[in-house]
Design a protein around this motif. Structure first.
Motif, short mmCIF file in Angstrom:
data_model
loop_
_atom_site.label_atom_id
_atom_site.label_comp_id
_atom_site.label_asym_id
_atom_site.label_seq_id
_atom_site.Cartn_x
_atom_site.Cartn_y
_atom_site.Cartn_z
N GLN A 186 2.29 1.90 -3.37
CA GLN A 186 1.28 2.43 -4.29
C GLN A 186 1.05 3.92 -4.07
OE1 GLN A 186 -1.86 1.22 -6.37
NE2 GLN A 186 -2.26 -0.69 -5.28
N TRP A 187 0.93 4.31 -2.80
CA TRP A 187 0.57 5.70 -2.52
C TRP A 187 1.76 6.64 -2.57
CZ3 TRP A 187 -4.15 7.26 -3.06
CH2 TRP A 187 -5.19 6.34 -2.91
N GLN A 188 2.93 6.15 -2.18
CA GLN A 188 4.11 7.03 -2.22
C GLN A 188 4.45 7.43 -3.65
OE1 GLN A 188 6.88 4.66 0.12
NE2 GLN A 188 6.83 6.18 1.75
N GLU B 210 0.83 -1.21 0.00
CA GLU B 210 0.00 0.00 0.00
C GLU B 210 0.87 1.26 0.00
OE1 GLU B 210 -3.46 0.60 -0.01
OE2 GLU B 210 -3.51 -1.47 -0.70
N GLU C 278 -4.47 13.40 -1.70
CA GLU C 278 -5.00 12.10 -1.28
C GLU C 278 -3.85 11.16 -0.92
OE1 GLU C 278 -7.69 8.40 -3.08
OE2 GLU C 278 -6.95 9.99 -4.39
N ALA C 279 -2.82 11.14 -1.77
CA ALA C 279 -1.68 10.25 -1.55
C ALA C 279 -0.93 10.63 -0.27
CB ALA C 279 -0.74 10.30 -2.74
N ARG D 17 -11.43 5.92 -8.51
CA ARG D 17 -10.66 6.27 -7.31
C ARG D 17 -11.52 6.19 -6.06
NH1 ARG D 17 -8.32 11.98 -8.63
NH2 ARG D 17 -7.63 11.83 -6.45
N LYS E 76 -4.96 14.23 -6.38
CA LYS E 76 -4.27 12.95 -6.24
C LYS E 76 -3.09 13.07 -5.27
CE LYS E 76 -5.30 10.93 -10.78
NZ LYS E 76 -4.72 10.43 -12.05
N LYS F 272 -2.86 9.38 2.68
CA LYS F 272 -2.77 7.93 2.78
C LYS F 272 -1.41 7.49 3.32
CE LYS F 272 -6.49 5.68 1.25
NZ LYS F 272 -7.09 4.52 1.95
N VAL F 273 -0.35 8.11 2.83
CA VAL F 273 0.99 7.75 3.29
C VAL F 273 1.12 8.00 4.79
CG1 VAL F 273 3.43 8.40 3.17
CG2 VAL F 273 2.13 8.02 1.07
N ARG G 253 2.46 8.17 -5.84
CA ARG G 253 1.50 9.18 -6.31
C ARG G 253 1.72 10.54 -5.67
NH1 ARG G 253 -3.98 5.43 -5.73
NH2 ARG G 253 -3.12 3.60 -6.79
N THR G 254 2.65 10.61 -4.70
CA THR G 254 2.85 11.89 -4.01
C THR G 254 3.50 12.94 -4.90
OG1 THR G 254 4.94 11.06 -3.10
CG2 THR G 254 2.98 10.83 -1.72
#
Length: 372
Positions: free
Chosen positions: A29-31, A26, A44-45, A134, A41, A48-49, A33-34
């Motif tokens: 995936q999110w890192q 996870e 959000e990323a 999303r 986006k 999440k991170v 998108r940072t």
């Protein structure tokens, strides 16, 4: 109160190694998108991170996890954890912007509502499908998210962001080959993307294709914009690769059977130590180093007390026979015979033990070859 199990997609009774793998996937995936150019986006990323990092700190620490479980039980028993109500303003008219704003703060329920309203008023454009994908991915509705991401990608085939989103859903579904195809398509469209490369490495690693994932991560570590992140994932994959070096496998692990395997594994661990000082990474390094030390420790194997006793009896008899023969030469001859026979007996026992005092890896090799 945040439910970290839900955030990482884990069950309450999952062991630490399962939770760690889910968090690692996870986070990766999110890192990636940072660095997105899309503000919603990126926001959000980042959120999440932060949540996943906190989840890792709590769920991978046994003492903190026990305390957290008690608090979570009390929170849920009091009615906590219910889905947040939809917040949307029908007067603004810009359903897409509202959906983006909700996604940026992780309000997936409201984002899904606004996305559906956007589809009803604006039509099913690629961007609308992307918003819905999303939102549903955030809600855990992966079958809906997959369909919506596929629709977005089919309507906007030249947009690499659509392939990245679709690849992300495939990763959530653990369909690694399909995720890999999406990320490779991103690189064909862009000429090279760090986000896609990280997805490629993750998809390969999750299939056990570590030797192919490592060069991708090495490139990101050398030339990428986020070297610290690349170093962490490179260290993680190298540790997994280290466990594939031993050739002899067993149901719950592997046997180290050669000194070369020890040397190769130790070289990988030394490389890992230059990449990351992450606590969980270091604990795994220490665990593997201790295992290697055990493999180099010598142990007495294949010699039982009865074998030694038989040797003692045999050579005691021989000693007395020799002593009897030499007794004709007088008392001195008798004692010389006992001394000679006893010395030979001691030497034989010493050699017997020495020949069976072996490093653990050599014992493993003998077991694998069926010699013992």
């Amino acid at each position: 109160m945040d439910n970290y199990y839900a955030i990482v997609g884990a069950e309450r009774n999952d062991p630490a190694d399962v939770i760690k793998k889910k968090i690692t996937n996870e986070l990766r995936q999110w890192q990636k998108r940072t660095n997105s150019s899309d503000l919603s986006k990126r926001q959000e990323a980042e959120q999440k991170v932060a949540l996943l990092t906190k989840a890792r700190e709590i769920l991978l620490d046994d003492a903190r996890r026990k305390g957290y479980d008690i608090q979570l039980d009390a929170f849920l028993a009091a009615g906590g954890g219910a889905q947040a109500p939809v917040t949307a303003s029908s007067g603004s008219g810009d359903w897409l912007q509202q959906a983006r704003d909700h996604l940026a703060v992780g309000d997936y329920n409201s984002a899904a509502y606004c996305g559906r309203e956007a589809r009803n008023t604006l039509g099913a454009s690629a961007e609308v499908w992307s918003i819905l994908a999303r939102a549903n991915a955030g809600l855990g509705n992966l079958s809906e998210a997959l369909y919506e991401a596929q629709q977005a990608a089919s309507l906007d085939v030249a947009n690499p962001d659509r392939q990245l989103e679709l690849g992300g859903v495939y990763e959530e579904l653990e369909q690694w080959d399909r995720a890999l195809s999406c990320y490779e398509q991103v690189n064909r469209l862009t000429g090279g993307s760090e986000e896609a490369d990280l997805g490629i490495a993750g998809s390969l690693a999750n299939q056990g294709r570590y030797a192919q994932a490592i060069p991708v991560l090495e490139k990101l570590h050398l030339h990428g914009s986020n070297k610290r992140m690349a170093a962490y994932y490179l260290a993680d994959v190298l540790l997994a690769y280290a466990e594939t070096i031993p050739v002899a496998k067993q149901e719950d692990g592997y046997y180290i059977t050669t000194a070369e395997e020890i040397a190769q594994t130790r070289a990988v661990l030394n490389r890992v130590k230059t990449l990351s000082d992450d606590e969980q990474i270091m604990l795994r390094v220490i665990d593997q180093e201790q295992y290697l030390a055990t493999m180099e420790t010598k142990q007495l194997y294949g010699v039982t007390g009865w074998k030694v006793t038989k040797t003692v009896i045999l050579w005691a008899v021989i000693a007395f026979v020799i002593a009897g023969i030499l007794s004709n030469a007088g008392t001195g001859g008798f004692f010389l015979g006992v001394l000679l026979g006893g010395g030979v007996a001691w030497l034989r026992i010493h050699l017997q033990i020495r020949n069976h005092y072996l490093p653990r890896w050599r014992i493993n090799a003998m077991i694998v070859r069926g010699r013992l």
